[in-house]
Each structure stands twice: as structure tokens, then as C-alpha cells.
Design an enzyme around this catalytic site. Structure first.
Site, PDB file in Angstrom:
ATOM      1  N   GLU A 228       0.879  -1.170   0.000  1.00 38.99           N
ATOM      2  CA  GLU A 228       0.000   0.000   0.000  1.00 38.99           C
ATOM      3  C   GLU A 228       0.910   1.210   0.000  1.00 38.99           C
ATOM      4  O   GLU A 228       1.565   1.511   1.005  1.00 38.99           O
ATOM      5  CB  GLU A 228      -0.920  -0.024   1.223  1.00 38.99           C
ATOM      6  CG  GLU A 228      -2.101   0.917   1.108  1.00 38.99           C
ATOM      7  CD  GLU A 228      -1.793   2.319   1.573  1.00 38.99           C
ATOM      8  OE1 GLU A 228      -1.588   3.182   0.685  1.00 38.99           O
ATOM      9  OE2 GLU A 228      -1.730   2.558   2.777  1.00 38.99           O
ATOM     10  N   CYS A 262      -1.816   8.948   2.863  1.00 33.75           N
ATOM     11  CA  CYS A 262      -1.721   8.494   1.475  1.00 33.75           C
ATOM     12  C   CYS A 262      -3.015   8.774   0.718  1.00 33.75           C
ATOM     13  O   CYS A 262      -2.991   9.004  -0.489  1.00 33.75           O
ATOM     14  CB  CYS A 262      -1.366   7.015   1.421  1.00 33.75           C
ATOM     15  SG  CYS A 262      -2.503   5.954   2.341  1.00 33.75           S
TER      16      CYS A 262
END
Length: 456
Positions: A228, A262
Site C-alpha cells: 500500500e 496516502c
């Protein structure tokens, strides 16, 4: 001491730590393998009880955990407590849903019986970043633990105390010894862990550059991995959007965790007809954000995690200014000690600016004006990243039409991007591989084993 943690609010040293040597880590690997032989055989209902107890333990330790988060990486006390509460909620979701999500499936074929089972892999290495010290680790660990795996956490060396507190919280919850362990070590030892035959999978949350390095090592050793990675999420505002609602949510999307997420909204793509009003409303929302001491419950945004992060954001904003951008608010490091950078809004943005081509990990919102839906989609997709995004419009059919063309792993309509344990989470392109959360994350670190039974 090999390194010291630094309080980003004051710039002062917190505590010194030594790297755990690989000889000690090797013993942890052996202990984890032994724990797996027991944990994987435990009925899922029993594993569920342990995870429910963990939710209670997280809440019981919320003050100590939040204090460590605030000191080590600068998150506000309110956000830190919210992070731990969300982690506890995830535990409850997986404790309740894993029996359904991991249940065996039957298939009609040519034998007496055909079925598919999701069986655990073994010891999984978890390499996690500093920006969500509890959530990132729990988000990875619990789905795998419920599936029967055991975990070793290598947390960022910016947040070692958070890692040790997490390890203790697992122990306090009554987890069998060594089902969840933490190690404070260096990159070289992480490489040795990845090479170890005991490690059966690797999950990393971090930058794309680090993800590529870890992915290379995992691939070389044929290890299952979930990555990720970075994101530069588009926040698309169509000309029929509810602009006050869009602006309020844009501020939250960009400024949550001081912009260090993110999935934060990072590129604000606004249709020309709505651009002036949206810019004015977003400026108001960003300017009223209370920035300062993260230990004060009234504070809404604390410092960046380090002075090096401030320097990087300053360079990205300076690049935009040199190329013609206009700063509507913020734009300069705040005076005084600490890694404080104010909410910053930029207009007159062009595609050659770093704020549009790089991931900006700080509270900076560039507004890029487009003339049509087609141009909005083109700009949204003109990045190497593909993590999340959102579209704002009163016309849901129109919004969904645009959303279908945005290249990302998660898309939201009339809401900013967020993670939810009931929905899959992950990206495409340079934003990663695999999925976390939901039933899909529950199955990532399992052996999808096919059973084919025929008449004797």
C-alpha cells in the site's frame, strides 16, 4: 544509542533506542513459527474472542497510546484517540465477520465434492510507516491473525514507542505469546527477515520507492506481498456541486493528519464555473483551522512529523510560486520551534508544478481549473498514482459516470476518501499491489486451497 526519537512539536529528543540484532530477531522468528503451530489450529471462534478482547485493551490503553502518538509524530490528541478507537472498531468488525468472510466455498464439478478453503500461510512480516502508528499496524495484523497467521511488526523508527505499546496491548488482551511481536531494527535486518524461510508473506505501507525495493526482495524470494504505497488523490468538483459542502470536506480531506495521509485529497480539480466560489470557500475553511500544540484538545492540526518534511513541502510550494502559482493562504513555515507548516492554498496551478506531479505530504491544496468533465478526468489520471479519489456533484448519475473513468482503487462520491474495515482498500498503478480490509483483505495472506473429492 543507534538513534533517538524527536518530538516534532518541540524539536527535543524523546528517547534513545538500539537496533535489535538479527540474532535476537532470529529467535523471534522461531518463536513466531512455534506460535503459528498453535494459533492456526485454534478454532476461528476462539481467535475471535481474543480479537474482541484486543478491542477492549486498545480502549483501556487509549491515553498511553495517544500520548505516544502525539509525542512521536505530532498528531493532535483528538486525532490520536480517534485513530485508536478506529483500530478497536476494526477488531470488532473482523471478530464478527471473519467466519463469514473466510468460510469455505463449494463448487460444482465432476467429483463427489469440490470445495475451496482459505488456510493461513504462517508468519507474516508487517513493515509499517509513522503516519498512523496504531491504525496501520492493526489494519494489517488483525485480518491475518483472524485467518490464523501470526505477525511480526517492523514499525517506522520514528514511532518505536508506539510499536512497543501495541505489543504490550496484545499481551494485556490475553493473546498467546508471540502471536504478535514487534522489532526495532534497521533496513539490513529487514532484508534478512524477508529472506528467512520462516517469513511467508510481507505487507508494507510506505512510499512507492520503498515499496519497489521491498517488492523486489519479496519477489526474489517468491514471498506473497501486499503493498500500500503513495497517492496523489484527485478531489474533483463539478460545476453543479454543493460548493459549501465540497469546500468543507476538501479542507478535511487535505488537512487530516496535517496532510500526511496516502489517501488525503492532494489535487483539487475544479470546473471553471465553480472555481472562484470554491476557492473562496476553501480559503475560509483552511484559514480557520486551529494549528498549534497537538496536546491541546482544541488544536485541529499539529506539526508535520519532522523538519525534513517541512523542507520538502517548502521546496514543492516554492517550485509552484516560481512557475506562477498564487498563494491564497499559508505558504511559509510557521515561526518558532517545531515542524509546523500552515494550511496552504494555491491557485494559478499548472501541470508542470511539483504540487501536481509529486505526492505532497503536507497541508497544501493546489487548485487546478478545468473547462469540462473530460478535462477533469484527464488531469485526474495524469499521475503515476492510483490510490483513491472523489467526485462532487448534485447529479449522482453524472458523478458516477465521471467516477467510473478515474483510475484508482477507491472512489467516493460527495464524500472524501477514507478507509473502512468493511470495504476493500488499496491502489493500482504505482500506488500498490493487493488489497487490505473487508473480506478481500482477510483472504490476502491465505492459501486458497482447492479440495477435490472423488468416489473411492
Amino acid at each position: 544509542m543507534d538513534f533517538y526519537t524527536i518530538n516534532p512539536t518541540t524539536g527535543e529528543k524523546i528517547k534513545g533506542y538500539n537496533y535489535e540484532p538479527f540474532a535476537s530477531i532470529s529467535k523471534k522468528l522461531d518463536a513466531a513459527q512455534e506460535a503459528f503451530s498453535f494459533w492456526s489450529k485454534l478454532p476461528l471462534a476462539e481467535r475471535s474472542k481474543h480479537v474482541k478482547n484486543l478491542a477492549q485493551s486498545l480502549r483501556k490503553n487509549i491515553e498511553a497510546g495517544a500520548k505516544a502518538i502525539v509525542e512521536e509524530m505530532g498528531k493532535t490528541i483528538g486525532e490520536a484517540k480517534g485513530e485508536i478507537e478506529k483500530s478497536a472498531w476494526l477488531c470488532e468488525v473482523y471478530a464478527d465477520k471473519s467466519a463469514e468472510w473466510l468460510s469455505e466455498e463449494t463448487v460444482q464439478a465432476d467429483g463427489l465434492m469440490h470445495k475451496v478453503r482459505y488456510e493461513p500461510l504462517g508468519v507474516v512480516l508487517c513493515i509499517m510507516p509513522w503516519n498512523y502508528p496504531f491504525w496501520q499496524a492493526i489494519r494489517f495484523a488483525i485480518p491475518g491473525i483472524m485467518a490464523g497467521n501470526v505477525s511480526i511488526l517492523k514499525h517506522s523508527n520514528n514511532v518505536p514507542e508506539s510499536a512497543l505499546i501495541l505489543e504490550k496491548i496484545f499481551s494485556d488482551a490475553g493473546f498467546p505469546k508471540n502471536v504478535f511481536q514487534a522489532t526495532i531494527t534497521n533496513h539490513a535486518n529487514v532484508g534478512k527477515m524477508i529472506e528467512s524461510p520462516i517469513i511467508k508473506g510481507i505487507s508494507l505501507t510506505g512510499s512507492t520507492a520503498v515499496g519497489m525495493k521491498v517488492g523486489e526482495m519479496a519477489g526474489k524470494n517468491l514471498k506473497k506481498m501486499v503493498l500500500e504505497l503513495g497517492g496523489s488523490d484527485p478531489f474533483i468538483v463539478l460545476d453543479d456541486a454543493d460548493l459549501p459542502a465540497a469546500a468543507k470536506n476538501a479542507a478535511q480531506a487535505r488537512l487530516q493528519n496535517c496532510g500526511q495521509s496516502c489517501i488525503a485529497g492532494k489535487r483539487f480539480i475544479v470546473m471553471e464555473k465553480a472555481a472562484k466560489e470554491f476557492s473562496e470557500l476553501l480559503k475560509i475553511e483552511m484559514e480557520k483551522r486551529i494549528t498549534g500544540d497537538p496536546t491541546n484538545p482544541a488544536t485541529q492540526m499539529g506539526p508535520l512529523y519532522a523538519l525534513s518534511a517541512v523542507k520538502e513541502v517548502e521546496e514543492q510550494v516554492a517550485d509552484a510560486i516560481r512557475k506562477g502559482a498564487k498563494v491564497l493562504c499559508g505558504g511559509k513555515k510557521m515561526e518558532g520551534p517545531g515542524a509546523f507548516y500552515p494550511p496552504t492554498l494555491i491557485t494559478n496551478v499548472t501541470m508542470d508544478m511539483k504540487v501536481m506531479t509529486e505526492e505532497v505530504f503536507g497541508p497544501v491544496a493546489p487548485i487546478f481549473i478545468v473547462k469540462s468533465e473530460e478535462e477533469a478526468i484527464k488531469i485526474a489520471n495524469s499521475t503515476e498514482y492510483g490510490l483513491g479519489g472523489c467526485v462532487w456533484s448534485k447529479n449522482l448519475d453524472r458523478a458516477e459516470r465521471v467516477a467510473q473513468k478515474v483510475e484508482c482503487g477507491s472512489i467516493f462520491i460527495n464524500a472524501f476518501t477514507k478507509s473502512d474495515p468493511r470495504m476493500p482498500f488499496g491502489g493500482i498503478k504505482m500506488s500498490g499491489l493487493g488489497r487490505e480490509l473487508s473480506k478481500y483483505g482477510a483472504r490476502e495472506f491465505t492459501n486458497l486451497k482447492a479440495y477435490n473429492i472423488y468416489k473411492a
